[in-house]
Scaffold this motif. Sequence first.
Motif, PDB file in Angstrom:
ATOM      1  N   TRP A 253       7.929   1.811   1.002  1.00 55.24           N
ATOM      2  CA  TRP A 253       6.769   1.888   1.885  1.00 55.24           C
ATOM      3  C   TRP A 253       5.537   1.278   1.213  1.00 55.24           C
ATOM      4  CZ3 TRP A 253       1.985   4.317   1.858  1.00 55.24           C
ATOM      5  CH2 TRP A 253       1.328   4.376   3.083  1.00 55.24           C
ATOM      6  N   VAL A 254       5.284   1.643  -0.052  1.00 57.98           N
ATOM      7  CA  VAL A 254       4.121   1.103  -0.768  1.00 57.98           C
ATOM      8  C   VAL A 254       4.316  -0.387  -1.047  1.00 57.98           C
ATOM      9  CG1 VAL A 254       2.764   1.217  -2.899  1.00 57.98           C
ATOM     10  CG2 VAL A 254       3.466   3.333  -1.757  1.00 57.98           C
ATOM     11  N   ALA A 255       5.492  -0.779  -1.505  1.00 57.70           N
ATOM     12  CA  ALA A 255       5.753  -2.189  -1.822  1.00 57.70           C
ATOM     13  C   ALA A 255       5.533  -3.086  -0.608  1.00 57.70           C
ATOM     14  CB  ALA A 255       7.177  -2.351  -2.353  1.00 57.70           C
ATOM     15  N   GLU A 256       5.944  -2.645   0.558  1.00 59.80           N
ATOM     16  CA  GLU A 256       5.803  -3.453   1.777  1.00 59.80           C
ATOM     17  C   GLU A 256       4.343  -3.622   2.194  1.00 59.80           C
ATOM     18  OE1 GLU A 256       8.293  -1.374   4.583  1.00 59.80           O
ATOM     19  OE2 GLU A 256      10.078  -2.521   3.967  1.00 59.80           O
ATOM     20  N   ARG A 257       3.472  -2.760   1.729  1.00 61.29           N
ATOM     21  CA  ARG A 257       2.061  -2.816   2.107  1.00 61.29           C
ATOM     22  C   ARG A 257       1.171  -3.392   1.011  1.00 61.29           C
ATOM     23  NH1 ARG A 257       4.951   0.465   4.695  1.00 61.29           N
ATOM     24  NH2 ARG A 257       4.488   1.133   6.812  1.00 61.29           N
ATOM     25  N   CYS A 258       1.754  -3.737  -0.110  1.00 59.48           N
ATOM     26  CA  CYS A 258       0.992  -4.242  -1.255  1.00 59.48           C
ATOM     27  C   CYS A 258       1.106  -5.765  -1.310  1.00 59.48           C
ATOM     28  CB  CYS A 258       1.517  -3.606  -2.539  1.00 59.48           C
ATOM     29  SG  CYS A 258       0.564  -4.096  -3.964  1.00 59.48           S
ATOM     30  N   ASP A 259      -0.001  -6.452  -1.076  1.00 61.72           N
ATOM     31  CA  ASP A 259       0.063  -7.913  -0.965  1.00 61.72           C
ATOM     32  C   ASP A 259       0.389  -8.640  -2.272  1.00 61.72           C
ATOM     33  OD1 ASP A 259      -2.378  -7.645  -2.248  1.00 61.72           O
ATOM     34  OD2 ASP A 259      -3.540  -8.626  -0.663  1.00 61.72           O
ATOM     35  N   PHE A 260       0.258  -8.006  -3.420  1.00 66.71           N
ATOM     36  CA  PHE A 260       0.588  -8.674  -4.678  1.00 66.71           C
ATOM     37  C   PHE A 260       1.964  -8.299  -5.226  1.00 66.71           C
ATOM     38  CE2 PHE A 260      -1.810  -4.861  -5.962  1.00 66.71           C
ATOM     39  CZ  PHE A 260      -0.975  -4.317  -6.926  1.00 66.71           C
ATOM     40  N   PHE A 261       2.705  -7.463  -4.501  1.00 67.35           N
ATOM     41  CA  PHE A 261       3.992  -6.957  -4.993  1.00 67.35           C
ATOM     42  C   PHE A 261       4.935  -8.085  -5.416  1.00 67.35           C
ATOM     43  CE2 PHE A 261       8.372  -5.618  -4.571  1.00 67.35           C
ATOM     44  CZ  PHE A 261       8.380  -4.445  -5.316  1.00 67.35           C
ATOM     45  N   SER A 262       5.106  -9.097  -4.581  1.00 66.60           N
ATOM     46  CA  SER A 262       6.087 -10.171  -4.853  1.00 66.60           C
ATOM     47  C   SER A 262       5.702 -11.056  -6.042  1.00 66.60           C
ATOM     48  CB  SER A 262       6.308 -11.024  -3.607  1.00 66.60           C
ATOM     49  OG  SER A 262       5.100 -11.657  -3.239  1.00 66.60           O
ATOM     50  N   GLU A 263       4.474 -10.944  -6.525  1.00 63.58           N
ATOM     51  CA  GLU A 263       4.067 -11.690  -7.712  1.00 63.58           C
ATOM     52  C   GLU A 263       4.689 -11.104  -8.988  1.00 63.58           C
ATOM     53  OE1 GLU A 263      -0.172 -12.338  -8.030  1.00 63.58           O
ATOM     54  OE2 GLU A 263      -0.334 -12.273  -5.836  1.00 63.58           O
ATOM     55  N   TYR A 264       5.109  -9.834  -8.924  1.00 71.77           N
ATOM     56  CA  TYR A 264       5.604  -9.148 -10.116  1.00 71.77           C
ATOM     57  C   TYR A 264       7.050  -8.674 -10.022  1.00 71.77           C
ATOM     58  CZ  TYR A 264       0.669  -9.148 -11.240  1.00 71.77           C
ATOM     59  OH  TYR A 264      -0.621  -9.526 -11.502  1.00 71.77           O
ATOM     60  N   TRP A 265       7.513  -8.370  -8.796  1.00 73.32           N
ATOM     61  CA  TRP A 265       8.853  -7.817  -8.625  1.00 73.32           C
ATOM     62  C   TRP A 265       9.579  -8.535  -7.499  1.00 73.32           C
ATOM     63  CZ3 TRP A 265       4.426  -4.728  -8.753  1.00 73.32           C
ATOM     64  CH2 TRP A 265       4.189  -4.102  -9.983  1.00 73.32           C
ATOM     65  N   LYS A 266      10.914  -8.622  -7.612  1.00 71.74           N
ATOM     66  CA  LYS A 266      11.678  -9.323  -6.578  1.00 71.74           C
ATOM     67  C   LYS A 266      11.863  -8.482  -5.323  1.00 71.74           C
ATOM     68  CE  LYS A 266      15.721  -8.249  -9.278  1.00 71.74           C
ATOM     69  NZ  LYS A 266      16.766  -8.657 -10.106  1.00 71.74           N
ATOM     70  N   ASP A 267      12.018  -7.166  -5.482  1.00 70.73           N
ATOM     71  CA  ASP A 267      12.141  -6.258  -4.334  1.00 70.73           C
ATOM     72  C   ASP A 267      11.911  -4.829  -4.819  1.00 70.73           C
ATOM     73  OD1 ASP A 267      14.678  -4.952  -5.119  1.00 70.73           O
ATOM     74  OD2 ASP A 267      15.609  -6.873  -4.629  1.00 70.73           O
ATOM     75  N   PRO A 268      11.794  -3.869  -3.901  1.00 69.37           N
ATOM     76  CA  PRO A 268      11.517  -2.483  -4.303  1.00 69.37           C
ATOM     77  C   PRO A 268      12.612  -1.834  -5.155  1.00 69.37           C
ATOM     78  CG  PRO A 268      10.957  -2.802  -2.003  1.00 69.37           C
ATOM     79  CD  PRO A 268      11.688  -4.040  -2.450  1.00 69.37           C
ATOM     80  N   ASN A 269      13.797  -2.440  -5.215  1.00 71.32           N
ATOM     81  CA  ASN A 269      14.870  -1.912  -6.064  1.00 71.32           C
ATOM     82  C   ASN A 269      14.842  -2.483  -7.474  1.00 71.32           C
ATOM     83  OD1 ASN A 269      16.066  -0.268  -4.025  1.00 71.32           O
ATOM     84  ND2 ASN A 269      16.852  -2.141  -3.090  1.00 71.32           N
ATOM     85  N   ASP A 270      13.897  -3.377  -7.746  1.00 72.34           N
ATOM     86  CA  ASP A 270      13.766  -3.980  -9.077  1.00 72.34           C
ATOM     87  C   ASP A 270      13.611  -2.848 -10.096  1.00 72.34           C
ATOM     88  OD1 ASP A 270      12.785  -5.192 -11.446  1.00 72.34           O
ATOM     89  OD2 ASP A 270      11.955  -6.845 -10.287  1.00 72.34           O
ATOM     90  N   PRO A 271      14.460  -2.785 -11.123  1.00 69.64           N
ATOM     91  CA  PRO A 271      14.375  -1.690 -12.103  1.00 69.64           C
ATOM     92  C   PRO A 271      13.070  -1.693 -12.906  1.00 69.64           C
ATOM     93  CG  PRO A 271      16.046  -3.291 -12.750  1.00 69.64           C
ATOM     94  CD  PRO A 271      15.575  -3.688 -11.391  1.00 69.64           C
ATOM     95  N   ASP A 272      12.347  -2.810 -12.896  1.00 69.24           N
ATOM     96  CA  ASP A 272      11.083  -2.862 -13.631  1.00 69.24           C
ATOM     97  C   ASP A 272       9.890  -2.437 -12.767  1.00 69.24           C
ATOM     98  OD1 ASP A 272       9.662  -3.304 -16.057  1.00 69.24           O
ATOM     99  OD2 ASP A 272       8.858  -5.144 -15.185  1.00 69.24           O
ATOM    100  N   TYR A 273      10.118  -2.062 -11.513  1.00 68.53           N
ATOM    101  CA  TYR A 273       9.042  -1.598 -10.622  1.00 68.53           C
ATOM    102  C   TYR A 273       8.913  -0.088 -10.723  1.00 68.53           C
ATOM    103  CZ  TYR A 273       7.191  -0.082  -6.011  1.00 68.53           C
ATOM    104  OH  TYR A 273       6.504   0.535  -4.987  1.00 68.53           O
ATOM    105  N   THR A 274       7.748   0.356 -11.181  1.00 65.90           N
ATOM    106  CA  THR A 274       7.436   1.780 -11.226  1.00 65.90           C
ATOM    107  C   THR A 274       6.226   2.035 -10.352  1.00 65.90           C
ATOM    108  OG1 THR A 274       8.383   2.161 -13.416  1.00 65.90           O
ATOM    109  CG2 THR A 274       6.664   3.679 -12.721  1.00 65.90           C
ATOM    110  N   LEU A 275       6.330   3.053  -9.523  1.00 64.57           N
ATOM    111  CA  LEU A 275       5.234   3.461  -8.651  1.00 64.57           C
ATOM    112  C   LEU A 275       4.666   4.771  -9.171  1.00 64.57           C
ATOM    113  CD1 LEU A 275       3.566   3.114  -6.042  1.00 64.57           C
ATOM    114  CD2 LEU A 275       5.378   4.393  -4.854  1.00 64.57           C
ATOM    115  N   ILE A 276       3.356   4.797  -9.315  1.00 63.06           N
ATOM    116  CA  ILE A 276       2.661   5.987  -9.820  1.00 63.06           C
ATOM    117  C   ILE A 276       1.655   6.434  -8.766  1.00 63.06           C
ATOM    118  CG2 ILE A 276       1.115   6.868 -11.609  1.00 63.06           C
ATOM    119  CD1 ILE A 276       2.335   4.663 -13.460  1.00 63.06           C
TER     120      ILE A 276
END
Length: 128
Positions: free
Chosen positions: A83-106
């Motif tokens: 939900w957060v990844a889909e609404r964050c306009d810079f997400f794709s600059e750092y991660w390939k998708d919300p299942n990317d193991p390097d994506y942490t949401l705080i």
Amino acid sequence: FKDYQHIFLATSDEDQPRVRPVTLVCLDRKFWILTGTKNAKTKQIQKNPKIEFCLLLQEGENRGYVRAVGLANIIRDKETKVWVAERCDFFSEYWKDPNDPDYTLIELHLTEIEYLRPDEALARKFTL
């Protein structure tokens, strides 16, 4: 608060405060930070969830700030991360998708705010 703004986030590394600039994301009246899983701040929050941040404000020549204290919670719920990844306009600059193991949401849960309006001399404190 705007949807995205740069803040200075403080975490703790043992007994040493660590401050760095990050992007604070405000969605659905909640505060989020998207970061790398291996980042120092992620490891520090896992050990000690206490945080503080400062947002600088400026109106013309006048400066102020918002200082906030609270707890950081690492979100593991996949639905929330998507939900957060889909609404964050810079997400794709750092991660390939919300299942990317390097994506942490705080998520930040604030307990106290200090606010200095750019046109005032005294800050106000609010306990949440």
